[in-house]
Design an enzyme around this catalytic site. Structure first.
Site, short mmCIF file in Angstrom:
data_model
loop_
_atom_site.label_atom_id
_atom_site.label_comp_id
_atom_site.label_asym_id
_atom_site.label_seq_id
_atom_site.Cartn_x
_atom_site.Cartn_y
_atom_site.Cartn_z
N LYS A 212 32.49 37.90 34.02
CA LYS A 212 33.89 37.74 34.64
C LYS A 212 34.21 39.62 34.97
CE LYS A 212 37.64 36.94 36.30
NZ LYS A 212 38.07 36.41 37.11
N CYS A 266 43.31 40.62 39.50
CA CYS A 266 41.67 40.62 38.34
C CYS A 266 41.37 42.12 39.02
CB CYS A 266 41.51 39.17 38.91
SG CYS A 266 41.70 37.74 38.42
#
EC number: 1.1.1.336
Length: 420
Positions: A212, A266
């Site tokens: 991720k 993010c």
């Protein structure tokens, strides 16, 4: 063991769509959030965030009795933790919300339960969460103690969705499943396959965590390249958008578009998780963060230059010059302002400028706290009518629809190439 009841901890931009996705498959879902307003809103069949099609799914799920929101965890067969993981002032990961979520579900855990961490986290976070749970529930066994024979299965499964497309991508995108044991991975895969049409790709928890972080760091580095090009092109008198369009005609070149910086929960955050754990090795990733974090300051300098030009060409005083900033969200056509460079730019302009700073953001009804008392929220037409200097920060579809003849201003700072 089947998953008759599923609990999602954290009902934000990821947690609520995830809860709705499970509920749409006629599973009993208990959503948990400390925000009482969010809980009350969801239980009315409404939503407290902006995301296309989510409102319809939530309404149907609540009316059908499949989705309920509460403020404290209840017993379930599977728990998904989707809470924020911000970084501290020194760019160190702050795991306080994950720790709090883990400790909140510990009292209601029972043998056979599955716990999944979805929150973007530094490498080792899943193991740390398992340790917190083990300390809170010494009567149960966990993967780090009992391996495949553990009473509780634990996995890390990050989301891969684009705001504005969440309800599509949540179902269609492949999912990385990082169990602490093969059994943990298998059970987590079975859970997601309740609604997932994409593939469940199995690995271990540490690799899934790093995957991720790697995905978003890759994007951050590529955006930094585009942003650095925009600085160079400005210095050299070159239209950066034309340059990128031409360069991208090369079959193996795909340069991204520059902007006022990088925002969101993010891309603007995750690379720091890698840098904080590997400060001597993550040199490129670190430099990209500095380039992207520095872009808002460059934008403000361009605005200052535009105001100076405006003053030189008119008989106005600085206090009479109005600046309009178009967009506050971290990306087009959403209401999410988290880590948005546009918010930072607007704040810096308002703090510097003695005149009025206007802000246009069609996706929010009120200003964030950081801008209250500093700027005035206006609609597009009013801002175009009143402002002397225009600053394009987010290329919302409403802004792209503005006709050239409606723009009378001579002084424009366009960070997105909308008015080029």
């Amino acid at each position: 063991m089947s998953f008759e009841t599923i609990s999602v901890i954290g009902l934000g931009y990821i947690g609520l769509p995830t809860a709705a996705a499970f509920a749409s498959r006629k599973k009993k879902v208990i959503g948990v959030d400390v925000n009482a307003h969010a809980v009350e809103t969801i239980n009315r069949g409404a939503i407290h965030i902006v995301e296309p099609d989510l409102d319809k799914v939530v309404k149907i799920a609540v009316e059908g009795g499949y989705l309920q929101a509460v403020t404290k965890p209840q017993a379930a067969d599977a728990f998904l933790i989707a809470v924020p993981t911000p970084f501290k002032g020194d760019h160190e990961p702050d795991m306080i919300f994950v720790e709090s979520a883990a400790k909140s579900i510990a009292p209601v855990l029972k043998k056979g339960d599955l716990v999944i961490l979805e929150s973007t986290s530094p490498v080792g976070a899943t193991e740390q969460m398992a340790q917190w749970l083990a300390e809170a529930r010494p009567d149960l066994s966990f993967p780090q103690q009992a391996g495949e024979a553990a009473d509780i299965n634990i996995a890390y499964c990050p989301e891969r969705v684009l705001p504005g497309q969440v309800m599509v991508e949540l179902i269609q995108n492949d999912r990385v499943i990082g169990g602490m044991t093969p059994k943990c991975s298998a059970r987590a895969s079975a859970l997601y396959k309740i609604f997932l049409e994409g593939e469940c790709v199995v690995t271990n928890s540490r690799t899934a965590e790093m995957c991720k972080l790697t995905e978003n760091s890759f994007r951050d580095v590529n955006i930094a390249f585009a942003n650095e090009l925009s600085l160079i092109c400005d210095e050299q008198g070159i239209n950066v958008w034309e340059l990128i369009r031409l360069a991208n005609r090369h079959p193996r070149v795909n340069i991204l578009q520059p902007g006022p910086g990088v925002g969101g929960h993010c891309i603007a955050v995750d690379p720091w998780f890698i840098v904080s754990q590997n400060p001597q090795l993550a040199r490129l990733i670190h430099t990209a963060r500095l380039v992207n974090d520095g872009k808002p300051l460059w934008v403000v300098d361009r605005v200052k230059a535009a105001v100076a030009d405006c003053l030189a060409a008119s008989d106005k005083r600085a206090s009479e010059v109005k600046i309009a900033c178009f967009g506050l969200a971290f990306k087009p056509d959403i209401d999410d302002l988290r880590e948005s460079p546009a918010v930072g730019v607007a704040r810096l302009i308002a703090e510097w400028h003695v005149g009025e700073t206007l802000v246009v953001e069609p996706n929010v009804e009120q200003l964030p706290k950081s801008l209250m008392g500093l700027v005035t929220l206006k609609d597009t037409a009013t801002a175009l009518q009143q402002a002397d200097v225009l600053v394009m920060l987010v290329d919302h579809k409403q802004f792209k629809a503005i006709k050239p003849e409606d723009i009378k201003q001579q002084w424009i700072v366009d960070t997105k190439g909308v008015w080029r």
